[in-house]
Design an enzyme around this catalytic site. Structure first.
Site, PDB file in Angstrom:
ATOM      1  CD  GLU A 166     -78.443  15.368  -3.615  1.00  0.00           C
ATOM      2  OE1 GLU A 166     -78.145  16.568  -3.631  1.00  0.00           O
ATOM      3  OE2 GLU A 166     -77.985  14.557  -4.442  1.00  0.00           O
ATOM      4  CD  GLU A 199     -79.578  13.103  -7.897  1.00  0.00           C
ATOM      5  OE1 GLU A 199     -78.519  13.754  -7.976  1.00  0.00           O
ATOM      6  OE2 GLU A 199     -80.644  13.574  -7.470  1.00  0.00           O
TER       7      GLU A 199
HETATM    8  C1  FCB Z   1     -77.464  16.465  -7.031  1.00  0.00           C
HETATM    9  C2  FCB Z   1     -78.855  17.003  -7.223  1.00  0.00           C
HETATM   10  C3  FCB Z   1     -79.281  17.099  -8.647  1.00  0.00           C
HETATM   11  C4  FCB Z   1     -78.159  17.559  -9.552  1.00  0.00           C
HETATM   12  C5  FCB Z   1     -76.936  16.725  -9.313  1.00  0.00           C
HETATM   13  C6  FCB Z   1     -75.773  17.075 -10.202  1.00  0.00           C
HETATM   14  O1  FCB Z   1     -76.940  16.921  -5.817  1.00  0.00           O
HETATM   15  O2  FCB Z   1     -79.780  16.204  -6.540  1.00  0.00           O
HETATM   16  O3  FCB Z   1     -80.407  17.937  -8.718  1.00  0.00           O
HETATM   17  O4  FCB Z   1     -77.926  18.902  -9.322  1.00  0.00           O
HETATM   18  O5  FCB Z   1     -76.528  16.840  -7.982  1.00  0.00           O
END
Ligand code: FCB
Length: 442
Positions: free
Chosen positions: A169, A354
């Site tokens: 990210e 994610e």
């Molecule tokens: C993302 C992150 C992860 C976690 C989630 C909820 O942005 O990569 O580490 O904090 O959000």
């Protein structure tokens, strides 16, 4: 409550996985790891809820075998984990901590022994303090420091990786941490943010080049997206949403896939960028084999007239929200998939690296009922199925997160796990969502 899909709903070879990151689970005080800027940030009152930190976290450093057993028992194909820079190189450069490398070596062998594909991320936010002292992401040398760290880690475990991404990210590394000040190092400074926005991509590119030179393949980039929408029909709100989307989503995709930055962002940041930025795109554009997208929510935007760049404000929406106060909006995921393929990635495989939600989970009589999480996963999986049906090569779906963990500035209260962790005893209890995954993947 059950998941309403199974493997047969997705293309042959579609990967199901779950994700974690080093600082959020390992227990940073163990194993000779060096201090990180997250330790420093957390040690400063007011930055992290209850002044919590990653010293102990889930004690995954000692309990990793039990944790990998749980990954395997759920039926996941892949496990996305990260390596901690300061665990491997306590000062960020120079001296290597053998214990740190040994840990990742064992962990990777542990995955292979359980038939789980190791998917590594080299940087999930815990910058060694010694490098933060030198300016961290503001210093152009960080790209070379990161390349050296990549080399050290991958000379050891690179032969067994299924896939690797350099940075988790980049928007969070740059904007959230240097402009919004919400994450370490907690800066609110447009010039620092602009430097970080560029250096994080340069570091990504150099790291990819190092791994190619080691003969590695299946290398990618992992970005996070929010789906930006105008708060109303006015032209000003539309412009605000589009600029938000450029800062959040387009900057990184345009850098990596087109070798350019979006004009509407350059308007605000060009004068703050490091000299010679235009010459770095050959490195930034080092070819990748896939794109990883982390997706959680949408944002509503309107103009903030009179404010300096970017002169917009977020407006609260009225959709159901998670415990993070994030609106649940799976349509945004489908739209972003179509948009990404159309404008940037074409036939390149996309992985959702994610997706998941925090909820107010409680353990009662040995059980954690989390129907909202099961519903969230159902709805996002449906969005992916729809994107796939429209031709987007989505190739995998990773749920954040394997277990409750240190949710950065929000500490341990935000529970994202498929597995409940009691932070007093560190006992792991699979939630209903974990059992639902297990049934769906069986
Ligand atoms: C993302 C992150 C992860 C976690 C989630 C909820 O942005 O990569 O580490 O904090 O959000």
């Amino acid at each position: 409550m059950k998941l309403n899909f199974d493997r047969s709903d997705f293309p042959e070879g579609f990967a199901f996985g779950t994700a974690t990151s080093s600082y959020q689970i390992e227990g940073h005080k163990f194993g000779g790891a060096g201090s990180t800027h997250w330790d420093d940030f957390a040690a400063t009152p007011g930055n992290v809820v209850k002044c919590e930190n990653g010293d102990l976290a889930c004690d995954h450093y000692h309990r990793w075998e039990e944790d990998l057993d749980l990954v395997a028992a759920a039926g996941f194909d892949s496990y996305r984990f990260s390596t901690s820079w300061a665990r491997v190189m306590p000062e960020g450069r120079g001296q290597v901590n053998a214990e740190g490398l040994d840990f990742y070596d064992r962990l990777v062998d542990g995955m292979l022994a359980r038939n789980i594909k190791p998917c590594a991320t080299l940087y999930h936010w815990e910058l060694p303090s010694a490098l933060a002292d030198l300016g961290g992401w503001r210093n152009p040398d960080i790209a070379n420091w990161f390349a050296d760290y990549t080399q050290v880690v991958m000379e050891r475990i690179g032969d067994r990786m299924h896939s690797v991404a350099p940075v988790n990210e980049p928007w969070c590394v740059a904007w959230l941490s240097h402009f919004l000040g919400a994450h370490a190092p907690g800066l609110r400074d447009i010039r620092a943010a602009s430097h970080a926005m560029h250096h994080v991509l340069l570091a990504h590119g150099k790291s990819i080049q190092v791994m190619r030179s080691l003969g590695m393949d299946n290398l990618g980039a992992i970005v996070n997206f929010e789906y930006a929408m105008p708060a109303d029909d006015s032209e000003a709100s539309k412009k605000a949403a589009s600029l938000y989307e450029s800062i959040y989503n387009r900057w990184y995709l345009a850098g990596i896939f087109k070798g350019e930055y979006p004009a509407d962002v350059l308007e605000g940041v060009e004068k703050h960028l490091p000299k010679g930025w235009q010459d770095d795109f050959t490195t930034i554009q080092a070819p990748v084999d896939w794109l990883g997208v982390n997706y959680y929510t949408r944002k509503l935007l309107k103009a903030d007239p009179g404010a300096p760049f970017p002169a917009y404000k977020e407006v609260e929406g009225n959709l159901p929200k998670t415990a993070m106060e994030w609106e649940i909006y799976p349509e945004g995921l489908e739209n972003l998939m179509l948009w990404t393929k159309e404008n940037y990635t074409g036939d390149l495989p996309i992985f959702i690296t994610e997706n998941g939600m925090a909820s107010y989970d409680t353990l009662e009589n040995g059980r954690v009922a989390d129907p909202a999480r099961i519903d969230y996963i159902n709805r996002h999986a449906a969005a992916l199925k729809s994107a796939i049906a429209k031709g987007v090569p989505v190739s995998g779906y990773f749920i954040w997160s394997l277990m409750d963990n240190f949710e950065w500035a929000l500490g341990y209260d935000k529970r994202f796990g498929l597995i409940h962790v009691d932070f007093d005893t560190l006992k792991r209890t699979p939630k209903d969502s974990y059992l639902a995954i297990k049934a769906a993947l069986a």
